[in-house]
Design an enzyme around this catalytic site. Sequence first.
Site, PDB file in Angstrom:
ATOM      1  CG  ASN A  33       5.999  20.331 -24.681  1.00 32.53           C
ATOM      2  OD1 ASN A  33       6.971  20.345 -23.918  1.00 32.53           O
ATOM      3  ND2 ASN A  33       4.872  19.724 -24.388  1.00 32.53           N
ATOM      4  CB  SER A  35       5.611  21.390 -21.139  1.00 24.15           C
ATOM      5  OG  SER A  35       6.179  20.083 -21.083  1.00 24.15           O
ATOM      6  CG  PHE A  81      14.905  11.628 -24.165  1.00 28.88           C
ATOM      7  CD1 PHE A  81      15.734  11.967 -25.229  1.00 28.88           C
ATOM      8  CD2 PHE A  81      15.387  10.742 -23.215  1.00 28.88           C
ATOM      9  CE1 PHE A  81      17.012  11.446 -25.344  1.00 28.88           C
ATOM     10  CE2 PHE A  81      16.676  10.213 -23.323  1.00 28.88           C
ATOM     11  CZ  PHE A  81      17.481  10.572 -24.391  1.00 28.88           C
ATOM     12  CB  SER A 125      10.795   4.391 -16.153  1.00 25.73           C
ATOM     13  OG  SER A 125      10.903   4.439 -14.744  1.00 25.73           O
ATOM     14  CE1 TYR A 149       7.335   7.197 -14.381  1.00 20.39           C
ATOM     15  CE2 TYR A 149       6.946   8.615 -16.282  1.00 20.39           C
ATOM     16  CZ  TYR A 149       7.783   7.792 -15.553  1.00 20.39           C
ATOM     17  OH  TYR A 149       9.065   7.559 -15.984  1.00 20.39           O
ATOM     18  CE  LYS A 153       8.329   6.879 -19.254  1.00 21.33           C
ATOM     19  NZ  LYS A 153       8.879   7.592 -20.429  1.00 21.33           N
ATOM     20  CG  ASN A 198       7.957  15.464  -7.959  1.00 22.56           C
ATOM     21  OD1 ASN A 198       7.184  15.896  -7.124  1.00 22.56           O
ATOM     22  ND2 ASN A 198       7.849  15.730  -9.247  1.00 22.56           N
ATOM     23  CG  LEU A 200      17.401  11.534  -2.403  1.00 24.18           C
ATOM     24  CD1 LEU A 200      16.725  11.969  -1.113  1.00 24.18           C
ATOM     25  CD2 LEU A 200      18.069  10.172  -2.226  1.00 24.18           C
TER      26      LEU A 200
HETATM   27  C1  WQD Z   1      14.443   7.915  -4.397  1.00 28.27           C
HETATM   28  C2  WQD Z   1      14.462   7.565  -2.920  1.00 28.27           C
HETATM   29  C3  WQD Z   1      12.379   8.032  -1.794  1.00 28.27           C
HETATM   30  C4  WQD Z   1      12.631  12.407  -2.297  1.00 28.27           C
HETATM   31  C5  WQD Z   1      11.132   8.048  -9.413  1.00 28.27           C
HETATM   32  C6  WQD Z   1      10.120   7.527 -10.388  1.00 28.27           C
HETATM   33  C7  WQD Z   1      10.835   6.829 -11.510  1.00 28.27           C
HETATM   34  C8  WQD Z   1      11.863   7.749 -12.124  1.00 28.27           C
HETATM   35  C9  WQD Z   1      12.848   8.224 -11.074  1.00 28.27           C
HETATM   36  C10 WQD Z   1      10.932   8.917 -14.011  1.00 28.27           C
HETATM   37  C11 WQD Z   1      13.169   6.895  -2.440  1.00 28.27           C
HETATM   38  C12 WQD Z   1      13.503   8.917  -1.259  1.00 28.27           C
HETATM   39  C13 WQD Z   1      12.894  11.036  -2.345  1.00 28.27           C
HETATM   40  C14 WQD Z   1      12.647  13.068  -1.045  1.00 28.27           C
HETATM   41  C15 WQD Z   1      13.187  10.979   0.034  1.00 28.27           C
HETATM   42  N1  WQD Z   1      11.240   8.878 -12.712  1.00 28.27           N
HETATM   43  N2  WQD Z   1      13.174  10.352  -1.203  1.00 28.27           N
HETATM   44  N3  WQD Z   1      12.928  12.332   0.085  1.00 28.27           N
HETATM   45  O1  WQD Z   1      10.890   7.224  -6.483  1.00 28.27           O
HETATM   46  O2  WQD Z   1      12.959   5.798  -6.967  1.00 28.27           O
HETATM   47  O3  WQD Z   1      11.814   6.967  -8.831  1.00 28.27           O
HETATM   48  O4  WQD Z   1      12.060   8.886 -10.057  1.00 28.27           O
HETATM   49  O5  WQD Z   1      11.167   8.090 -14.844  1.00 28.27           O
HETATM   50  O6  WQD Z   1       9.884   6.467 -12.485  1.00 28.27           O
HETATM   51  O7  WQD Z   1       9.308   6.577  -9.734  1.00 28.27           O
HETATM   52  O8  WQD Z   1      13.094   8.298  -7.181  1.00 28.27           O
HETATM   53  O9  WQD Z   1      14.346  10.232  -6.307  1.00 28.27           O
HETATM   54  O10 WQD Z   1      11.803  10.192  -6.034  1.00 28.27           O
HETATM   55  O11 WQD Z   1      13.241   8.651  -4.663  1.00 28.27           O
HETATM   56  O12 WQD Z   1      13.436  10.333   1.069  1.00 28.27           O
HETATM   57  O13 WQD Z   1      12.412  14.305  -0.909  1.00 28.27           O
HETATM   58  O14 WQD Z   1      14.573   8.776  -2.162  1.00 28.27           O
HETATM   59  O15 WQD Z   1      11.541   7.579  -0.750  1.00 28.27           O
HETATM   60  O16 WQD Z   1      13.522   5.931  -1.445  1.00 28.27           O
HETATM   61  P1  WQD Z   1      12.141   7.006  -7.262  1.00 28.27           P
HETATM   62  P2  WQD Z   1      13.101   9.434  -6.055  1.00 28.27           P
END
Ligand code: WQD
Length: 336
Positions: A33, A35, A81, A125, A149, A153, A198, A200
Amino acid sequence: MGKILITGGTGFIGSHTCVELLDKGYEIVVMDNLSNSKFESVKRIEQLTNKTFKFYKVDMLDFNGMCKIFDENKIDSVIHFAGLKAVGESVQKPLEYYNNNIVGTVNLLRVMDRYNCKNMIFSSSATVYGVDNSPPYTEDMTTSATNPYGYTKVMIEQILRDLCIADSDWSVVSLRYFNPIGANKSGLIGEDPNGIPNNLVPYIAQVAIGRLEKLSIYGNDYKTPDGTGVRDYIHVVDLAKGHISALDYAKNHRGFEPINLGTGNGSSVLEVVASYEKACNKKITKRFAPRRAGDLAISYANVQKAKRLLNWEAKYNIDEMCVDSWNFTVKNPKGL
Ligand code: WQD
């Protein structure tokens, strides 16, 4: 042989899986879609593979729109997906997440049933392991969640289990992704989130390219070697190849099968930052910030089942993931 329908096929993992499918000679149909992705992905996939395929701009909530896809194409299997996936946003907008992800998936399953297409690879996930299990996570562990979320799943996996019990003709492989990062080595496709990332690695990438000022490291007081969060990062191309293996497995087996797709190794935030600094040859400006609500200290996979059932294992290491992520970022400084 019929076609493979990829829902969410213009997204990060979907687009990489389309490339691997086309390169393997599969005929695909993509539904999205748009989005949280762009039509540009379709053009990049075609450019990368020198192959064309049908694209339908259809939402999972559009039952008749999905029937049209099955009317016009003989679909053998679906790789699913499509779904909303931002943890924080799901807490703010639970109804949007439950409607889109769960009602949408039930719609898709009803259409598949109507057209007697009973093979699905589901994009699950590691989040389903919740907070009550200790890593390395194995697929027999109980599932739970700490946000809407994650609950979508967990609930969709339950719906799929129940469907396979009710109708033994169904074959579902639920792939539990750990942390997908990186990009196709061409740099033509990669992770291109809308707005402020969102996750890392896309955040680090935007600091490295100058779109964002500095990285906030959420917590450095976890019980981990350097105090920062540890995750099982997996190259998106390894992940995509895992879907091909799962497709072949699903065709020759019935029933519901959850399988982890990870490397089995953990890397801390500071280790990822160091690897990215090597890849981009720059210092990443960073600060330590308070822990992020809902974050685990450590998460990584037990990967024996994927090896045993799919004869699949991840090949790329964290340095290669960061090099490929940076290559995509340099070639697409403002995204696709
Ligand atoms: C990884 C690490 C953060 C951002 C999420 C979802 C999961 C999947 C993957 C969809 C953690 C740290 C992060 C930042 C940081 N998504 N961090 N500064 O949280 O393990 O998983 O994304 O399926 O369902 O929960 O991944 O990349 O957000 O974080 O320090 O700006 O990096 O605290 O330790 P996460 P993430």
